[in-house]
Scaffold this motif. Structure first.
Motif, PDB file in Angstrom:
ATOM      1  N   LEU A 249       0.586  -1.310   0.112  1.00  0.00           N
ATOM      2  CA  LEU A 249       0.363   0.500  -0.142  1.00  0.00           C
ATOM      3  C   LEU A 249       0.971   1.342  -0.071  1.00  0.00           C
ATOM      4  CD1 LEU A 249      -3.015  -1.226   2.879  1.00  0.00           C
ATOM      5  CD2 LEU A 249      -2.671  -0.445   0.307  1.00  0.00           C
ATOM      6  N   ILE A 250       1.980   1.077   0.746  1.00  0.00           N
ATOM      7  CA  ILE A 250       2.423   1.888   0.935  1.00  0.00           C
ATOM      8  C   ILE A 250       3.543   2.488  -0.743  1.00  0.00           C
ATOM      9  CG2 ILE A 250       5.069   3.130   2.027  1.00  0.00           C
ATOM     10  CD1 ILE A 250       3.098   3.632   3.460  1.00  0.00           C
ATOM     11  N   ALA A 251       4.295   1.417  -1.152  1.00  0.00           N
ATOM     12  CA  ALA A 251       4.600   1.813  -2.499  1.00  0.00           C
ATOM     13  C   ALA A 251       3.503   2.207  -3.433  1.00  0.00           C
ATOM     14  CB  ALA A 251       5.182   0.307  -2.691  1.00  0.00           C
ATOM     15  N   GLY A 252       2.109   1.584  -3.497  1.00  0.00           N
ATOM     16  CA  GLY A 252       0.984   2.103  -4.092  1.00  0.00           C
ATOM     17  C   GLY A 252       0.825   3.791  -3.973  1.00  0.00           C
ATOM     18  N   GLU A 253       0.841   4.213  -3.358  1.00  0.00           N
ATOM     19  CA  GLU A 253       0.264   5.519  -2.556  1.00  0.00           C
ATOM     20  C   GLU A 253       2.040   6.837  -2.938  1.00  0.00           C
ATOM     21  OE1 GLU A 253      -1.337   4.213   1.419  1.00  0.00           O
ATOM     22  OE2 GLU A 253       0.694   5.523   1.786  1.00  0.00           O
TER      23      GLU A 253
END
Length: 388
Positions: A249-253
């Motif tokens: 999720l952090i990567a997508g953000e």
């Protein structure tokens, strides 16, 4: 829209983008300048039912996968809200996965429903001032006293604790010196953030001023045993369930904020005329922008692969760690390139890209450093001796 999206993923992208269109970049600039919690945005996401995107339908969720949740978070960041926007809903999206997987039926009804409805906000407390990334050396203690546990200790880098009503917290119920393995003796609680027993002190920081980050001190904090998630002493195993998901999720953000910066820079390069020509006609401007897009898009594809594997039950962390590492590095490069493309205007707040650059430092540091991501790859994939 992306060619690799299926119908469900495309629907998420379109629906979230529609909500975000009501919150232009001027809104996020004002929120950042005022250091004000974006309550209107969080409530809009909650009202549309998206806070429960990964939660079971019987509690009001959509029961979609990490793939859809990652698309949601990328879209939010990419809209211009950056990490301020995504962080305001991030914990609600992934944070209670230990409750979903390990909580009993009474806990699921009591905890998940108000979180999905947006009536309660949660924060997550693991890291401690003296342990940092060495989670197994946590020192905060909880001792059993009848129907309660009594907690004493401190936590640091706990985001949203200024506004949260609930807290997911990992503490020791058995002192470190009394366990056979450091991973034993840790217990997880999800409970009320009792401000009469917990002192919450905000940490002033470089970016994302609207979403608070804090240090917590607590003593004689009574937490009901009914708020313990899973078995006593098994808390580390419980939080590990959500770690890979959080990294994806952090990567997508991160990719989202990189794309937002690239959008600004590309438009500016088309419109800015110097020496009688648009600056984007110069390869010294155009090529770094093109390289940034290639890096972000290749990272996005790896993120989607990592999310798909998590949804399919793949439990190993090499793809989650690799995706998180690449996203942090390439998103930072994209934001830096955007600031440099705008030149002096890139340093001005009204052009937004300086805000993106300040915020995009986050995925290089948290929730795990880029060095620890590389440590994992070196040890687990390349079979190198452990270095720490």
């Amino acid at each position: 829209m992306y060619a690799d999206y299926n119908e469900s993923q495309a629907t998420v992208r379109e629906s979230i983008a529609k909500i975000c269109s009501h919150f232009p970049e001027s809104y996020w600039l004002g929120i950042d300048n005022a250091a004000r919690w974006p309550d209107e945005f969080q409530q809009a996401i909650a009202k549309a039912g998206w806070l429960g995107i990964m939660m079971p339908t019987e509690y009001g969720g959509s029961e979609l996968g990490l793939s859809e949740a990652t698309i949601m978070m990328q879209t939010i960041a990419e809209s211009g809200g950056g990490y301020t926007a995504s962080s305001s809903v991030h914990m609600n999206i992934f944070g209670l996965s230990p409750v979903v997987k390990y909580g009993n039926e009474e806990q699921k009804k009591r905890f998940l429903v108000p979180l999905i409805d947006g009536k309660e906000r949660a924060c997550f407390a693991v890291t401690e001032p003296n342990t940092g990334l060495d989670t197994l050396k946590l020192q905060s203690l909880a001792r059993r006293d009848g129907d309660d546990y009594v907690l004493k200790g401190s936590k640091i880098w706990t985001s949203t604790a200024q506004v949260a009503e609930k807290i997911l917290i990992l503490v020791r119920t058995t002192p470190l010196e009394e366990v056979k393995k450091p991973s034993e003796g840790l217990t997880l609680f999800y409970t009320d953030l009792d401000r009469s027993a917990v002192a919450v002190t905000e940490i002033k920081k470089m970016g994302r001023a609207a979403v608070d980050t804090n240090q917590l001190y607590f003593d004689n904090w009574r937490v009901p045993a009914a708020d313990r998630i899973g078995d006593e002493g098994q808390g580390f195993k419980l939080i590990m369930h959500g770690m890979n998901a959080e990294r994806v999720l952090i990567a997508g953000e991160a990719v989202g904020i990189g794309l937002a910066a690239l959008r600004h820079a590309s438009r500016y390069a088309r419109e800015r005329v110097v020496f009688g020509r648009p600056i984007g006609k110069n390869q010294g401007i155009a090529h770094p922008l093109a390289k940034a897009w290639c890096q972000l898009e290749s990272t996005r594809l790896m993120i989607m692969q990592a999310a798909k594997m998590w949804d399919d039950g793949f439990s190993s962390g090499e793809y989650a760690n690799a995706a998180k590492y690449l996203a942090g590095e390439h998103a930072f490069t994209a934001c830096e390139t955007a600031v440099c493309t705008l030149g002096g205007f890139g340093y001005a707040k009204e052009y937004h890209v300086e805000r993106f650059l300040r915020e995009v430092v986050i995925p290089r540091l948290a929730p795990v450093s880029r060095e620890m991501c590389l440590n994992y790859i070196a040890e687990k994939v390349l079979e190198q001796p452990r270095s720490y």
